[in-house]
Design a protein around this motif. Structure first.
Motif, PDB file in Angstrom:
ATOM      1  N   UNK A   1       0.846  -1.192   0.000  1.00 50.74           N
ATOM      2  CA  UNK A   1       0.000   0.000   0.000  1.00 50.74           C
ATOM      3  C   UNK A   1       0.885   1.248   0.000  1.00 50.74           C
ATOM      4  N   UNK A   2       0.815   2.019  -1.081  1.00 54.49           N
ATOM      5  CA  UNK A   2       1.619   3.233  -1.193  1.00 54.49           C
ATOM      6  C   UNK A   2       1.024   4.346  -0.338  1.00 54.49           C
ATOM      7  N   UNK A   3       1.903   5.071   0.350  1.00 49.97           N
ATOM      8  CA  UNK A   3       1.467   6.214   1.140  1.00 49.97           C
ATOM      9  C   UNK A   3       2.154   7.468   0.629  1.00 49.97           C
ATOM     10  N   UNK A   4       1.396   8.553   0.568  1.00 53.59           N
ATOM     11  CA  UNK A   4       1.958   9.787   0.041  1.00 53.59           C
ATOM     12  C   UNK A   4       1.705  10.981   0.927  1.00 53.59           C
ATOM     13  N   UNK A   5       2.544  11.979   0.745  1.00 54.15           N
ATOM     14  CA  UNK A   5       2.317  13.265   1.409  1.00 54.15           C
ATOM     15  C   UNK A   5       1.211  14.025   0.681  1.00 54.15           C
ATOM     16  N   UNK A   6       0.763  15.103   1.279  1.00 50.09           N
ATOM     17  CA  UNK A   6      -0.411  15.811   0.768  1.00 50.09           C
ATOM     18  C   UNK A   6      -0.098  16.846  -0.303  1.00 50.09           C
ATOM     19  N   UNK A   7       1.178  17.069  -0.604  1.00 49.11           N
ATOM     20  CA  UNK A   7       1.550  18.177  -1.479  1.00 49.11           C
ATOM     21  C   UNK A   7       0.860  18.172  -2.832  1.00 49.11           C
ATOM     22  N   UNK A   8       0.813  17.017  -3.503  1.00 53.27           N
ATOM     23  CA  UNK A   8       0.205  16.950  -4.837  1.00 53.27           C
ATOM     24  C   UNK A   8      -1.277  17.289  -4.773  1.00 53.27           C
ATOM     25  N   UNK A   9      -1.959  16.750  -3.776  1.00 52.89           N
ATOM     26  CA  UNK A   9      -3.390  17.031  -3.635  1.00 52.89           C
ATOM     27  C   UNK A   9      -3.625  18.506  -3.310  1.00 52.89           C
ATOM     28  N   UNK A  10      -2.777  19.077  -2.465  1.00 53.43           N
ATOM     29  CA  UNK A  10      -2.916  20.498  -2.137  1.00 53.43           C
ATOM     30  C   UNK A  10      -2.736  21.356  -3.383  1.00 53.43           C
ATOM     31  N   UNK A  11      -1.745  21.002  -4.206  1.00 51.88           N
ATOM     32  CA  UNK A  11      -1.533  21.744  -5.445  1.00 51.88           C
ATOM     33  C   UNK A  11      -2.729  21.632  -6.374  1.00 51.88           C
ATOM     34  N   UNK A  12      -3.308  20.436  -6.463  1.00 53.83           N
ATOM     35  CA  UNK A  12      -4.485  20.241  -7.307  1.00 53.83           C
ATOM     36  C   UNK A  12      -5.641  21.085  -6.808  1.00 53.83           C
ATOM     37  N   UNK A  13      -5.817  21.167  -5.478  1.00 55.80           N
ATOM     38  CA  UNK A  13      -6.883  21.993  -4.907  1.00 55.80           C
ATOM     39  C   UNK A  13      -6.642  23.470  -5.189  1.00 55.80           C
ATOM     40  N   UNK A  14      -5.379  23.895  -5.111  1.00 54.42           N
ATOM     41  CA  UNK A  14      -5.043  25.309  -5.279  1.00 54.42           C
ATOM     42  C   UNK A  14      -5.189  25.779  -6.726  1.00 54.42           C
ATOM     43  N   UNK A  15      -4.907  24.891  -7.661  1.00 58.34           N
ATOM     44  CA  UNK A  15      -4.781  25.318  -9.059  1.00 58.34           C
ATOM     45  C   UNK A  15      -5.792  24.700 -10.013  1.00 58.34           C
ATOM     46  N   UNK A  16      -6.428  23.604  -9.606  1.00 61.38           N
ATOM     47  CA  UNK A  16      -7.326  22.906 -10.524  1.00 61.38           C
ATOM     48  C   UNK A  16      -6.596  22.147 -11.611  1.00 61.38           C
ATOM     49  N   UNK A  17      -5.292  21.915 -11.433  1.00 60.43           N
ATOM     50  CA  UNK A  17      -4.496  21.219 -12.441  1.00 60.43           C
ATOM     51  C   UNK A  17      -4.913  19.756 -12.557  1.00 60.43           C
ATOM     52  N   UNK A  18      -4.717  19.204 -13.748  1.00 59.19           N
ATOM     53  CA  UNK A  18      -4.974  17.796 -13.985  1.00 59.19           C
ATOM     54  C   UNK A  18      -3.874  16.964 -13.343  1.00 59.19           C
ATOM     55  N   UNK A  19      -4.267  15.923 -12.597  1.00 61.54           N
ATOM     56  CA  UNK A  19      -3.304  15.044 -11.931  1.00 61.54           C
ATOM     57  C   UNK A  19      -3.197  13.752 -12.730  1.00 61.54           C
ATOM     58  N   UNK A  20      -1.983  13.476 -13.230  1.00 67.38           N
ATOM     59  CA  UNK A  20      -1.757  12.287 -14.066  1.00 67.38           C
ATOM     60  C   UNK A  20      -0.786  11.359 -13.345  1.00 67.38           C
ATOM     61  N   UNK A  21      -1.189  10.104 -13.078  1.00 62.79           N
ATOM     62  CA  UNK A  21      -0.315   9.171 -12.359  1.00 62.79           C
ATOM     63  C   UNK A  21       0.651   8.433 -13.284  1.00 62.79           C
ATOM     64  N   UNK A  22       1.821   8.118 -12.746  1.00 66.77           N
ATOM     65  CA  UNK A  22       2.814   7.315 -13.459  1.00 66.77           C
ATOM     66  C   UNK A  22       3.300   6.217 -12.509  1.00 66.77           C
ATOM     67  N   UNK A  23       3.208   4.982 -12.945  1.00 65.80           N
ATOM     68  CA  UNK A  23       3.700   3.864 -12.148  1.00 65.80           C
ATOM     69  C   UNK A  23       5.074   3.441 -12.613  1.00 65.80           C
ATOM     70  N   UNK A  24       6.049   3.466 -11.704  1.00 67.79           N
ATOM     71  CA  UNK A  24       7.423   3.066 -12.022  1.00 67.79           C
ATOM     72  C   UNK A  24       7.721   1.697 -11.412  1.00 67.79           C
ATOM     73  N   UNK A  25       8.383   0.850 -12.176  1.00 65.52           N
ATOM     74  CA  UNK A  25       8.700  -0.495 -11.689  1.00 65.52           C
ATOM     75  C   UNK A  25      10.037  -0.949 -12.273  1.00 65.52           C
ATOM     76  N   UNK A  26      10.890  -1.490 -11.401  1.00 68.32           N
ATOM     77  CA  UNK A  26      12.165  -2.036 -11.834  1.00 68.32           C
ATOM     78  C   UNK A  26      13.321  -1.060 -11.820  1.00 68.32           C
TER      79      UNK A  26
END
Length: 495
Positions: free
Chosen positions: A379-404
């Motif tokens: 289970x990945x855990x993250x800090x709130x910074x990305x969500x706060x930025x999305x709330x502040x700006x309305x920017x589109x949030x695009x996920x990237x999964x890295x492996x290996x």
């Protein structure tokens, strides 16, 4: 390069000179405040209003030349004669035409100009447009921006019918004529040039820049590049984030030049496979979020970004930015320094400014590479910074999964495994659909972000297992002396 004099840089400046008078901030128009030239916009307006009946042969080529090399003596000679061409034309019709395209010009304002305006307003300086373009054409635009004054070329007007008489009133506001007009405005408004700022791209504005206490070169034309270097004037770009540098003359952002070499084929020691990069929007504010497994992650993210043709601003730990040579280069390439120990919101504000200007920002919400048992938590855990930025700006949030990526550069190694050429490990970077951000709770939106990233990882990433001692050892930095049982306490917090 000198530091950028805007509200996001610490700087000191005299609010007033010895005379006690306050300063002002004078901005050139074309290629400084605006992206490119206003001439084509005004030309369209003149034709629409019936003030110009035909297109000048080669007109578009002239505008393209101006956008590339800046002002030229022939173009300024034509501009000086424009008052003669306007003779007998209705001033009111010119003003109406200018008003009809003012919003188009506002859309051409450089994205980071407003933050510089804000700095001057906070420090009590009036903001003044200083341009060769006729006053009646630029006044509606200046009013739209809420500027405090306009210094521009003025055409003479007949008293009886309000038509232009073919003469100039005052100087032709260019080169030394612009300095004379600015001095006259400053005298009338009790403004001291020694305490003032001036912003321009053109070498022909050298007299004005030399006369103020704080000259700032913006998007310099080829000749101004050398003038600024010779006089040690600070150079900035208002179309990119603070600190970001462009290649002189070419006008290409340094990062974009580097990204042309950021390809999987350039890394023979890893089999890098990038999937669905086309899901990243080609324009507009985007927050790229990814999990963090290795020091190799930024390189893979750069390859993902390279496929979009865009640049990206990345938040990084202060330790990187504190390294000589490496730190300034990281800033020039679009990095944003983060010192989590201070609790400062400045990095978040810088990222928000970039997003509000339509740029892309990359964040790894985990904050750091998990160590020990935490590295294998499904289970990945993250800090709130990305969500706060999305709330502040309305920017589109695009996920990237890295492996290996940890197989190429494990935490336990000081350098990547450069000799894995014959048996290169597979690295996957998978871009997902935008995350639905509800905007009500940063905690819940952060969990949505991390869930979206997790869904892009292989199935084995979501299964709890007991790592081997060798696998655990690879997750610790060289010389690690900590307590492995306490590593879960290092998991992300709420900042």
């Amino acid at each position: 390069m000198a530091k950028r004099p805007d509200s996001r840089d610490e700087h000191t400046s005299d609010e007033t000179s010895d005379s006690g008078s306050a300063g002002a901030a004078f901005f050139d128009l074309d290629r400084t405040l605006l992206r490119g030239a206003s001439g084509e916009v005004f030309s369209d307006a003149m034709r629409a209003a019936g003030l110009v009946s035909r297109t000048i042969p080669g007109e578009k080529l002239l505008y393209q030349l101006f956008n590339t090399v800046g002002e030229t003596l022939p173009s300024m000679a034509l501009a000086r004669q424009a008052a003669t061409f306007a003779k007998g034309r209705s001033r009111a019709t010119f003003q109406e035409a200018a008003d009809s395209v003012a919003d188009r010009l506002v859309d051409m304002v450089q994205p980071f100009a407003e933050s510089v305006f804000a700095m001057h307003r906070d420090e009590g300086r009036p903001i003044v447009l200083a341009t060769t373009t006729p006053y009646d054409l630029v006044k509606p635009f200046a009013d739209r921006l809420g500027l405090d004054g306009v210094v521009a070329t003025r055409y003479g007007v007949e008293d009886d019918d309000d038509t232009y008489n073919g003469a100039l009133v005052g100087p032709f506001v260019w080169s030394t004529g612009k300095l004379a007009a600015v001095r006259e405005w400053a005298d009338e408004h009790d403004v001291d040039l020694v305490a003032s700022y001036a912003y321009s791209d053109s070498v022909y504005d050298t007299p004005l820049l030399a006369a103020v206490g704080h000259p700032v070169v913006v998007n310099p034309d080829p000749r101004m590049v050398f003038m600024a270097a010779a006089r040690r004037w600070p150079t900035i770009e208002l179309d990119v984030a603070p600190g970001v540098r462009k290649v002189p003359v070419l006008g290409m952002e340094l990062q974009k030049l580097a990204l042309t070499f950021s390809r999987p084929s350039m890394v023979p020691y890893a089999d890098i496979r990038i999937r669905h990069a086309d899901k990243i929007p080609a324009e507009g504010p985007v927050i790229l979020v990814a999990n963090h497994r290795s020091y190799f992650d930024p390189m893979v993210i750069s390859m993902v970004v390279a496929k979009t043709g865009r640049a990206v601003r990345s938040l990084g730990k202060k330790e990187v930015f504190d390294v000589p040579v490496v730190g300034p280069l990281a800033t020039a390439m679009g990095g944003i320094r983060v010192d989590r120990g201070t609790g400062s919101d400045e990095p978040l504000k810088a990222a928000a400014d970039a997003l509000n200007a339509g740029e892309m920002v990359a964040i790894m919400p985990e904050g750091t590479i998990p160590r020990g048992p935490a590295f294998f938590e499904p289970k990945l855990q993250g800090r709130w910074g990305a969500a706060r930025l999305a709330h502040m700006t309305g920017a589109t949030v695009v996920p990237v999964g890295l492996w290996g990526t940890e197989l190429v550069w494990p935490r336990s190694s000081r350098v990547p495994k450069l000799f894995n050429v014959t048996d290169a490990p597979t690295v996957l970077a998978t871009v997902g659909d935008p995350v639905e951000i509800k905007g009500k709770s940063v905690d819940k939106d952060t969990k949505r972000i991390m869930k979206a990233i997790s869904a892009l990882l292989p199935p084995e990433a979501r299964v709890r297992r007991e790592p081997t001692p060798e696998e655990l050892a690879a997750t610790y930095p060289p010389g690690y002396q900590g307590d492995p049982d306490k590593e879960n306490e290092r998991r992300p917090g709420t900042d």
